[in-house]
Scaffold this active site. Structure first.
Site, short mmCIF file in Angstrom:
data_model
loop_
_atom_site.label_atom_id
_atom_site.label_comp_id
_atom_site.label_asym_id
_atom_site.label_seq_id
_atom_site.Cartn_x
_atom_site.Cartn_y
_atom_site.Cartn_z
N THR A 198 7.02 9.75 5.72
CA THR A 198 5.87 8.97 5.25
C THR A 198 5.27 9.54 3.97
OG1 THR A 198 5.37 8.46 7.56
CG2 THR A 198 3.61 8.07 5.95
N ARG A 257 11.62 7.35 -0.57
CA ARG A 257 10.31 7.98 -0.84
C ARG A 257 10.48 9.33 -1.54
NH1 ARG A 257 7.90 6.35 5.12
NH2 ARG A 257 6.87 4.40 4.52
N HIS A 290 7.77 -0.01 3.27
CA HIS A 290 7.44 -0.03 4.70
C HIS A 290 8.70 -0.37 5.48
CE1 HIS A 290 5.80 -1.13 8.61
NE2 HIS A 290 6.60 -2.19 8.53
N TYR A 293 -0.88 -3.85 10.11
CA TYR A 293 -1.17 -2.42 10.29
C TYR A 293 -2.19 -2.18 11.41
CZ TYR A 293 1.50 -0.65 6.26
OH TYR A 293 2.51 -0.26 5.40
N PHE A 307 -7.86 6.21 7.15
CA PHE A 307 -7.28 5.64 5.94
C PHE A 307 -7.03 4.13 6.05
CE2 PHE A 307 -3.79 7.46 8.49
CZ PHE A 307 -2.98 6.35 8.67
N ASN A 354 3.78 4.91 -1.16
CA ASN A 354 5.10 5.45 -0.77
C ASN A 354 6.20 4.39 -0.78
OD1 ASN A 354 4.25 4.12 1.49
ND2 ASN A 354 4.28 5.89 2.85
N GLU A 412 6.96 -7.67 13.61
CA GLU A 412 6.77 -7.78 12.16
C GLU A 412 7.63 -8.90 11.57
OE1 GLU A 412 7.43 -3.74 10.90
OE2 GLU A 412 5.56 -3.06 11.82
N ARG A 450 14.79 3.79 8.45
CA ARG A 450 13.75 4.82 8.42
C ARG A 450 14.29 6.11 7.80
NH1 ARG A 450 8.30 3.75 9.58
NH2 ARG A 450 8.16 5.85 10.41
N LYS A 460 6.40 -2.18 -1.16
CA LYS A 460 4.94 -2.26 -1.27
C LYS A 460 4.52 -2.54 -2.72
CE LYS A 460 4.20 0.87 2.66
NZ LYS A 460 3.49 2.08 3.17
#
Ligand code: RTP
Ligand code: MG
Length: 147
Positions: free
Chosen positions: A91, A102, A115, A49, A57, A112, A126, A85, A9
């Site tokens: 998260t 993270r 993604h 998203y 948010f 964070n 995606e 993951r 990100k």
């Protein structure tokens, strides 16, 4: 072989963590099938998203992910969706274990670092959203027999 979509990100790019992130997945033994740096448009962010459209948010999330360049990647390997993951951590970086991306580098839930697709369906969606077929390669690493 399974594929997943991962993305450093804007906070990770600004903090020069692209190499660190790539290195972790390389060393784990996964295979990089595609990668590029890009600026995400508002449209692309809202589509990517889309599942969070009704969340409070959402606006902040779209503003953040479009605030600077990202580094988008497709990684391939056995069970790579769930493994990635795990390597990313929870998260909220404050809940993420040390040793995860993270947990090691993040502090705030909005920033964070990374993604990652959360299911086979989201990975397919995606990957197709961010990459054309001609941007992805299929190959075998001879070292794969050792991991
Ligand atoms: P991502 O989609 O970015 O990989 O993150 P994730 O699956 O771990 O988490 P998800 O529930 O999909 O949330 C997407 C992103 O929204 C931000 N978020 N903010 N303020 C909040 O309570 C909140 N909750 C989620 C996070 O940046 C999260 O990565
Ligand atoms: Mg998610």
């Amino acid at each position: 072989m399974e594929r997943t979509f991962l993305m450093v990100k804007p906070d990770g790019v600004q903090r020069s963590l692209v190499g660190e992130v790539v290195s972790r997945f390389e060393k784990k033994g996964f295979t990089l099938a595609g990668a590029k740096v890009l600026a995400i448009s508002k449209d692309l962010a809202e589509t990517h998203y889309g599942e969070h459209k009704e969340r409070p948010f959402f606006g902040e999330l779209v503003d953040f992910i479009t605030s600077g360049p990202v580094f988008a990647m497709v990684w391939e390997g056995e069970n790579v969706i769930d493994e990635a993951r795990k390597m990313m951590g929870k998260t909220n970086p404050q809940e993420a274990q040390p040793g995860t991306i993270r947990g090691d580098f993040g502090v705030q839930v909005s920033m964070n670092i990374i993604h990652g697709s959360d299911s086979q369906d989201s990975a397919k969606r995606e990957i197709e959203l961010f990459f054309g077929a001609d941007e992805l390669v299929t190959y075998e690493k001879t070292v794969n027999k050792w991991v």
